[in-house]
Scaffold this motif. Sequence first.
Motif, PDB file in Angstrom:
ATOM      1  N   TYR A 119      46.678 -24.129 -38.739  1.00 40.54           N
ATOM      2  CA  TYR A 119      46.425 -23.962 -40.361  1.00 40.54           C
ATOM      3  C   TYR A 119      44.903 -23.770 -40.402  1.00 40.54           C
ATOM      4  O   TYR A 119      44.549 -22.979 -41.315  1.00 40.54           O
ATOM      5  CB  TYR A 119      46.926 -25.417 -40.943  1.00 40.54           C
ATOM      6  CG  TYR A 119      46.388 -25.196 -42.302  1.00 40.54           C
ATOM      7  CD1 TYR A 119      47.533 -24.767 -43.187  1.00 40.54           C
ATOM      8  CD2 TYR A 119      45.519 -25.669 -42.850  1.00 40.54           C
ATOM      9  CE1 TYR A 119      47.146 -24.845 -44.697  1.00 40.54           C
ATOM     10  CE2 TYR A 119      45.008 -25.640 -44.117  1.00 40.54           C
ATOM     11  CZ  TYR A 119      45.938 -25.100 -45.049  1.00 40.54           C
ATOM     12  OH  TYR A 119      45.768 -25.109 -46.696  1.00 40.54           O
ATOM     13  N   ALA A 120      44.080 -24.475 -39.875  1.00 39.93           N
ATOM     14  CA  ALA A 120      42.789 -24.247 -39.932  1.00 39.93           C
ATOM     15  C   ALA A 120      41.937 -22.982 -39.480  1.00 39.93           C
ATOM     16  O   ALA A 120      41.454 -22.214 -40.491  1.00 39.93           O
ATOM     17  CB  ALA A 120      41.920 -25.210 -38.931  1.00 39.93           C
ATOM     18  N   VAL A 145      59.409 -27.587 -41.958  1.00 39.39           N
ATOM     19  CA  VAL A 145      59.767 -26.399 -42.774  1.00 39.39           C
ATOM     20  C   VAL A 145      58.291 -26.017 -43.447  1.00 39.39           C
ATOM     21  O   VAL A 145      57.746 -27.007 -44.074  1.00 39.39           O
ATOM     22  CB  VAL A 145      60.590 -26.548 -43.737  1.00 39.39           C
ATOM     23  CG1 VAL A 145      60.621 -25.427 -44.769  1.00 39.39           C
ATOM     24  CG2 VAL A 145      62.037 -26.974 -43.344  1.00 39.39           C
ATOM     25  N   ILE A 146      57.987 -24.811 -42.936  1.00 39.56           N
ATOM     26  CA  ILE A 146      56.570 -24.340 -43.438  1.00 39.56           C
ATOM     27  C   ILE A 146      56.693 -23.391 -44.659  1.00 39.56           C
ATOM     28  O   ILE A 146      57.118 -22.418 -44.779  1.00 39.56           O
ATOM     29  CB  ILE A 146      55.917 -23.327 -42.467  1.00 39.56           C
ATOM     30  CG1 ILE A 146      55.641 -24.196 -41.223  1.00 39.56           C
ATOM     31  CG2 ILE A 146      54.647 -23.247 -42.939  1.00 39.56           C
ATOM     32  CD1 ILE A 146      55.231 -25.333 -41.058  1.00 39.56           C
ATOM     33  N   GLY A 147      56.343 -24.320 -45.958  1.00 37.76           N
ATOM     34  CA  GLY A 147      56.304 -23.465 -47.211  1.00 37.76           C
ATOM     35  C   GLY A 147      55.536 -24.339 -48.050  1.00 37.76           C
ATOM     36  O   GLY A 147      55.614 -25.585 -47.911  1.00 37.76           O
ATOM     37  N   ARG A 182      50.320 -18.571 -43.605  1.00 31.64           N
ATOM     38  CA  ARG A 182      49.798 -17.677 -44.307  1.00 31.64           C
ATOM     39  C   ARG A 182      50.487 -17.541 -45.923  1.00 31.64           C
ATOM     40  O   ARG A 182      49.932 -17.296 -46.861  1.00 31.64           O
ATOM     41  CB  ARG A 182      49.265 -16.157 -43.803  1.00 31.64           C
ATOM     42  CG  ARG A 182      48.406 -15.207 -44.619  1.00 31.64           C
ATOM     43  CD  ARG A 182      48.414 -13.832 -43.968  1.00 31.64           C
ATOM     44  NE  ARG A 182      49.853 -13.161 -44.005  1.00 31.64           N
ATOM     45  CZ  ARG A 182      50.091 -12.443 -44.990  1.00 31.64           C
ATOM     46  NH1 ARG A 182      49.558 -12.451 -46.197  1.00 31.64           N
ATOM     47  NH2 ARG A 182      51.457 -12.000 -45.069  1.00 31.64           N
ATOM     48  N   LEU A 183      51.727 -17.125 -45.591  1.00 31.02           N
ATOM     49  CA  LEU A 183      52.690 -17.038 -46.670  1.00 31.02           C
ATOM     50  C   LEU A 183      52.644 -18.294 -47.637  1.00 31.02           C
ATOM     51  O   LEU A 183      52.722 -18.278 -48.700  1.00 31.02           O
ATOM     52  CB  LEU A 183      54.026 -16.673 -46.008  1.00 31.02           C
ATOM     53  CG  LEU A 183      54.249 -15.246 -45.471  1.00 31.02           C
ATOM     54  CD1 LEU A 183      55.683 -15.361 -44.860  1.00 31.02           C
ATOM     55  CD2 LEU A 183      54.053 -14.242 -46.524  1.00 31.02           C
ATOM     56  N   ILE A 228      45.110 -16.483 -52.199  1.00 30.11           N
ATOM     57  CA  ILE A 228      44.112 -17.381 -52.789  1.00 30.11           C
ATOM     58  C   ILE A 228      43.508 -16.476 -53.787  1.00 30.11           C
ATOM     59  O   ILE A 228      42.161 -15.831 -53.608  1.00 30.11           O
ATOM     60  CB  ILE A 228      43.494 -18.178 -51.865  1.00 30.11           C
ATOM     61  CG1 ILE A 228      44.260 -18.903 -50.804  1.00 30.11           C
ATOM     62  CG2 ILE A 228      42.383 -19.011 -52.519  1.00 30.11           C
ATOM     63  CD1 ILE A 228      45.042 -19.635 -51.228  1.00 30.11           C
ATOM     64  N   ALA A 229      44.028 -16.232 -55.002  1.00 29.09           N
ATOM     65  CA  ALA A 229      43.355 -15.523 -56.030  1.00 29.09           C
ATOM     66  C   ALA A 229      43.524 -16.334 -57.508  1.00 29.09           C
ATOM     67  O   ALA A 229      44.484 -17.199 -57.481  1.00 29.09           O
ATOM     68  CB  ALA A 229      43.508 -14.053 -56.101  1.00 29.09           C
TER      69      ALA A 229
END
Length: 526
Positions: free
Chosen positions: A258-259, A184-186, A332-333, A338-339
């Motif tokens: 991911y990279a 699961v990607i999160g 990306r989600l 990235i702030a």
Amino acid sequence: MSNDNARHAAADPGGALSDPTGHESALRAPVDAEGAVPRVLVLGATGYLGGRLAPRLLNAGYRVRVLVRSPERLASLPWAGEVEVETGDASDVEALVRAMDGVDTAYFLVHSMSGGKGFASKDREIAQAVAVAAARAEVRRIIYLGGLFPHDAELSDHLASRKEVGEILLGSGVPTLVLRAGVVIGSGSASFEMVRHLTEVLPYMPAPRWVRNFIQPIAVRDVLHYLLAAARVSPEVSRALDIGGPDVLRYGQMMNGYAVVAGLPQRRIAALPVFTPRLASHWVGLVTPIPRQIAGPLVESLQNDCVMHDHDVDEMMPRPAGGLTPYREAVRLAMGRIAFDRVETSWVDAPVQSAPSEPLPSDPDWAGHLVFTDTRSRATVASRAALWSVIQGIGGANGWYSPPLLWAIRGWMDRVVGGVGLQRGRRSRSAARVGDVIDFWRVEASEPEQLLRLRAEMRVPGQAWLELGIAEGDDGLEYRQRAVFFPRGLSGRLYWLAVLPFHGLIFAGMSRRIVDLAEADAGAAQ
């Protein structure tokens, strides 16, 4: 290789308060002829998926009840006041029967792997209790999220336990849907965090042969879509269904994917036959913050391909609006924007409207993007006006209120590598407005007599901010200062370690000098 790359899911700006998939009718709670709304029970509401599912069930119109051992763990979750809370253990049949009273659907999202050895027996005990209680309470459906696994291979303890739990629930006599998902990607998902940290830390990775195995990852937003849609499946259906994203990748391809999203160079990965699962889990535990009791079972589960064997789920439930989320979009989600404002939502609070891939307060402390900070505070007798005058005058001809030589060296180093250095100065010596340049920083936020936030524009392997603020302390005003750094890859981590010894000279001196100047100005004004 991709099965469905043409389907591309857009970002989820609305999160919990808007329909997260766009399939309003397919996900909304059904209302009977008398206007009654179904009640659902979420077991594991303080966990990774349960904490994200509960607000989406509420948004879909369901009445939501949760069973938790420690209700205080819900306190930090923004939806806690909107659910019914029962206190008890998921292995206690009587507590489950009470929690299931009047419940139409029970979500089983409990997993004991983080408890270390013996997780399989604990999960078996919970599954048996849930099966008995659901039958006694006449629950209409159980929904369980299990794991993808090959049907013709010896399974790891982790996958064997997931399979066993699904079989126990399917044998309960209560209609059950077992959704079997892979990685699961999160942010906060243990499997994704392992990919994140291994890729961030290691430019070269000696790895077991399982880096060549095929995996079908799925975005957490798509998992939540299927969990919501499962509550609307015809009640006579009782079976297991595979779910997965559109991409089938080797584990090594996941790391390099991911990279790419993270802006890192492609990682060189060497598959070594001598890496045993135990040695690999020690290796993962050494280079990532993921606890070994979690890393071990996950590594063992990678010994086999984990891909969908069928797509029967497409006949039972609609796909998310826009299609399933491609792997890189899911990454990306998961990384989020990235702030600086994401530092707060990552570690302190998550808004109700957060996307499902963002961190929650209930996520483990090793979840999310790595953040380095240097924090200072000093009590002061100076007024807000005097303190703010010194703060907003920082940089340029006024200097940085700490050893000028160190700042000059840092500026020269930045120029050498093609950065802007300290040559830009500042437009005004006495005012700092949003967007203004101050040497190799830019003003990102300026709240008079409260906060000045500067974003670094020097060349660094990551992203950096400097925050100077004024707050009420225990005995009056406090000057508060924080440097924040999001490292990029191994070079970012090494950079932070390299500059760490200088922080005592630069940042400690800065905080002391700012307070001294403000107090001196306040004294002169009197």
